[in-house]
Design an enzyme around this catalytic site. Structure first.
Site, PDB file in Angstrom:
ATOM      1  N   HIS A  12       0.767  -1.397  -0.067  1.00  0.00           N
ATOM      2  CA  HIS A  12       0.017   0.059  -0.166  1.00  0.00           C
ATOM      3  C   HIS A  12       0.834   1.197   0.056  1.00  0.00           C
ATOM      4  CE1 HIS A  12      -0.033  -0.733   4.587  1.00  0.00           C
ATOM      5  NE2 HIS A  12       0.732   0.118   4.468  1.00  0.00           N
ATOM      6  N   HIS A  59      -2.434   4.565   9.481  1.00  0.00           N
ATOM      7  CA  HIS A  59      -1.100   5.250   9.609  1.00  0.00           C
ATOM      8  C   HIS A  59      -1.008   6.651  10.594  1.00  0.00           C
ATOM      9  CE1 HIS A  59      -0.469   2.496   6.201  1.00  0.00           C
ATOM     10  NE2 HIS A  59       0.918   2.343   6.459  1.00  0.00           N
ATOM     11  N   HIS A 193      10.305  -3.923   5.010  1.00  0.00           N
ATOM     12  CA  HIS A 193      10.744  -2.547   4.846  1.00  0.00           C
ATOM     13  C   HIS A 193      10.371  -2.055   6.163  1.00  0.00           C
ATOM     14  CE1 HIS A 193       6.265  -2.111   4.836  1.00  0.00           C
ATOM     15  NE2 HIS A 193       6.213  -0.746   5.024  1.00  0.00           N
ATOM     16  N   GLU A 240       3.687  -5.300   9.021  1.00  0.00           N
ATOM     17  CA  GLU A 240       2.597  -5.155   8.099  1.00  0.00           C
ATOM     18  C   GLU A 240       1.837  -6.525   7.713  1.00  0.00           C
ATOM     19  OE1 GLU A 240       2.456  -0.373   6.928  1.00  0.00           O
ATOM     20  OE2 GLU A 240       2.867  -1.929   5.395  1.00  0.00           O
TER      21      GLU A 240
HETATM   22  C1  DHB Z   1       6.204   2.889   2.617  1.00  0.00           C
HETATM   23  C2  DHB Z   1       5.573   1.720   2.614  1.00  0.00           C
HETATM   24  C3  DHB Z   1       4.593   1.742   3.659  1.00  0.00           C
HETATM   25  O1  DHB Z   1       3.773   0.832   3.970  1.00  0.00           O
HETATM   26  C4  DHB Z   1       4.102   3.048   4.181  1.00  0.00           C
HETATM   27  O2  DHB Z   1       2.849   2.704   4.968  1.00  0.00           O
HETATM   28  C5  DHB Z   1       4.768   4.159   4.100  1.00  0.00           C
HETATM   29  C6  DHB Z   1       5.789   4.301   3.294  1.00  0.00           C
HETATM   30  C7  DHB Z   1       7.346   2.943   1.519  1.00  0.00           C
HETATM   31  O3  DHB Z   1       7.660   1.962   0.937  1.00  0.00           O
HETATM   32  O4  DHB Z   1       7.883   4.187   1.208  1.00  0.00           O
HETATM   33 FE    FE Z   2       2.381   1.035   5.441  1.00  0.00          FE
END
Ligand code: DHB
Ligand code: FE
Length: 281
Positions: A12, A59, A193, A240
């Site tokens: 997302h 978020h 991530h 996540e």
């Molecule tokens: C990114 C990924 C995410 O799930 C998020 O909530 C905000 C940023 C990213 O990869 O930049």
């Molecule tokens: Fe996210």
């Protein structure tokens, strides 16, 4: 009766929303990422689901850190989008189905998942970008959508196992709705991530691919990992991915994988697309 016709997973990441708005989906940086959704588009066009439950994490838009429900479900007939700071242009509102939501909420609570029920809910990029990559942009969305939020932000978080069991309870909840309705579940976020701290930028391709395989064929492998183990492997925001287990739990024991796609890095993330159908459909 309502029926779950399939499950999808998708990242997302906020940058996806801007790439769509700026017409960059066929730009060399984005092309392979967006091309990964082709078979899902075809499947959605053929199946025309009535409703999608989007499992996502807020978020900080609807729930700020002072009040964070572990699990929350939208019980409204309409959900507005707003941007919590990524420069994303708000989309058209999403039609929900409050009657269906209340049925699901009641069933989940009777199954001992004490959901927070939200009669107003602003949805952020975690919900909206999946809708945009799956269905394209619309003034009137072609499917009803219900947000189901999982806290993956403010510790303590629900365990992977708990998310898997929530999915199983969701299956019971949906399949006990008396009206005919074809439902899709989307598990969003992930894969590996981390957006801040010393390990910012980590991506663990081997672990991401193992998670994808586990979601398809052996959900217990991923569901049995602790929050700490997952964060060690996938980064603080890689947690996540536990939301994929909500989707997986809502399908049957065995699934057919109709499509899988992995692309890394995109923005700061390892991104996975899955399209699963119950093997006994
Ligand atoms: C990114 C990924 C995410 O799930 C998020 O909530 C905000 C940023 C990213 O990869 O930049
Ligand atoms: Fe996210």
């Amino acid at each position: 009766m309502a029926k779950i016709i399939g499950g999808v997973t998708t990242s997302h990441i906020p940058a996806v929303g801007n790439a769509i708005s700026d017409g960059l989906t066929q730009d060399p940086y984005w092309k392979r990422f967006f091309d990964g959704y082709g078979p899902v588009h075809d499947w959605l066009a053929e199946k025309k689901p009535d409703l999608i439950i989007v499992v996502y994490n807020d978020h900080g838009l609807n729930f700020f850190l002072d009040k964070v429900p572990t699990f929350a479900i939208g019980c409204a007939d309409k959900y507005d989008n707003a941007d919590e700071g990524w420069g994303l242009k708000p989309t058209a509102p999403f039609d929900g189905d409050a009657e269906f939501s209340w049925h699901v909420a009641e069933s989940l609570i009777n199954q001992e998942f004490d959901m927070c029920t939200c009669q107003e809910m602003l949805v952020d990029h975690g919900f909206v970008n999946p809708m945009r990559v799956l269905f394209g942009d619309h003034e009137i969305w072609p499917v009803k959508a219900i947000p189901l939020a999982v806290n993956t932000v403010q510790h303590p978080l629900p365990s992977a196992q708990r998310c898997y069991k929530l999915g199983q309870a969701l299956k019971t909840a949906i399949e006990s709705y008396p009206q005919d309705m074809n439902v899709v579940i989307a598990g969003t976020g992930g894969l590996s991530h981390q957006l801040q701290g010393e390990r910012a930028g980590i991506i663990n391709v081997d672990y991401d691919l193992a998670c994808i395989e586990s979601i398809i064929n052996d959900p217990d492998w991923f569901a049995n990992q602790s929050t700490q183990e997952i964060i060690e492997q996938a980064g603080t925001e890689g947690i996540e991915t536990i939301m994929w287990l909500v989707m997986r739990g809502a399908l049957g024991e065995k699934v057919n994988c109709l499509h899988k796609h992995y692309h890394a890095p995109i923005s700061n993330t390892g991104a996975g697309v899955l399209l699963l159908e119950n093997a006994d459909l």
